[in-house]
Design an enzyme around this catalytic site. Structure first.
Site, PDB file in Angstrom:
ATOM      1  N   TYR A 244      28.578 -19.224  70.016  1.00 51.70           N
ATOM      2  CA  TYR A 244      28.024 -18.882  68.706  1.00 51.70           C
ATOM      3  C   TYR A 244      26.592 -18.389  68.836  1.00 51.70           C
ATOM      4  O   TYR A 244      26.223 -17.325  68.292  1.00 51.70           O
ATOM      5  CB  TYR A 244      28.088 -20.094  67.775  1.00 51.70           C
TER       6      TYR A 244
ATOM      7  N   LYS B 153      25.274 -14.539  67.996  1.00 52.97           N
ATOM      8  CA  LYS B 153      24.303 -14.278  66.936  1.00 52.97           C
ATOM      9  C   LYS B 153      23.018 -13.671  67.497  1.00 52.97           C
ATOM     10  O   LYS B 153      22.376 -12.831  66.836  1.00 52.97           O
ATOM     11  CB  LYS B 153      24.008 -15.566  66.166  1.00 52.97           C
TER      12      LYS B 153
END
Length: 259
Positions: free
Chosen positions: A164, A168
């Site tokens: 994640y 990002k």
């Protein structure tokens, strides 16, 4: 000579936007906020029934045009097809909001290729493909705004969020490249990076005060974000109010990243 002042720099009447991940949390709030500013919408998610219900509600509440295009952004072919369908829905797009994202918590030592590829496909490849295809059409039209929803986890490491955080962080840099290459054609690209947002999911994960307290204590404003905090920032970046804003990563974190 300065250009003529804009009557209402937040008015999106007549503009057309694609919002991904529209049936949950932040995505739903973004869709409603843009519609409230007069924007016609193309909404996408995997949940066909949820999309249909949201479209009916937004049409009734705001009187704008709404089309739905169900798609699984983990699939590159479906993502490409979504770009084409969204552009065709209203003969072009003025705004792209890449909101869809997933998180599968894993410790570094437990990461597996399947999960890693899935998270990167949804969180990075899909917005990159949509930014490329829709950005190209916007550039041909001479105007447009791309808004990517990243996270403070793209700038600050978060345990058990290996894929994640990586996705990002890459999305923030992808936004900057979009801004650099498309800017000369009148297309702006920016991203917003929220801290924990108290959607239904946020409530489930962080609603327990004892669990949330240590993280809240690191936020100078003393609370998590609301969906509206994110959607209002997206509206700003989508609208003429931010006409000179390009390549920015706007933190929606109450000061968390500077504390």
């Amino acid at each position: 000579m300065n250009p003529d002042p804009i009557a209402d720099p937040f008015d999106l009447t007549g503009r057309r936007a694609l919002v991904t991940g529209a049936t949950q949390g932040i995505g739903t709030d973004i869709a409603r906020t843009l519609a409230g500013a007069g924007c016609d919408l193309v909404l996408t998610a995997r949940d066909r029934e949820g999309l249909a219900a949201l479209a009916r509600s937004v049409r009734a509440d705001h009187g704008v045009r709404v089309e739905v295009v169900p798609a699984d952004l983990a699939d590159a072919a479906e993502t490409e097809a979504l770009a084409a369908s969204a552009l065709a829905a209203f003969d072009g797009l003025d705004v792209l909001v890449n909101n869809a994202g997933i998180s599968v918590p894993q410790r570094v030592v437990d990461v597996d290729a399947t999960t890693w590829d899935l998270v990167l496909a949804v969180n990075l490849r899909a917005p990159a493909l949509l930014g490329s295809r829709i950005g190209r059409a916007m550039a041909q039209a001479g105007r447009g705004s791309i808004v990517n929803v990243s996270s403070v986890a793209g700038s600050l490491a978060l345990a058990e969020h290996f894929s994640y955080c990586a996705s990002k962080a890459a999305l923030i840099m992808a936004t900057k490249v979009l801004a650099l290459e498309l800017g000369p054609s009148g297309v702006r690209a920016n991203c917003v990076s929220p801290t924990v947002v108290m959607t239904e999911m946020g409530q489930r994960v962080w609603g327990e005060e004892a669990k949330a307290a240590p993280l809240v204590a690191r936020i100078p404003l003393g609370h998590f974000a609301r969906p509206a905090d994110v959607s209002h920032a997206v509206l700003f970046l989508a609208a003429d109010a931010s006409a000179m804003v390009n390549g920015v990563d706007l933190k929606i974190d109450g000061g968390f990243s500077v504390a």
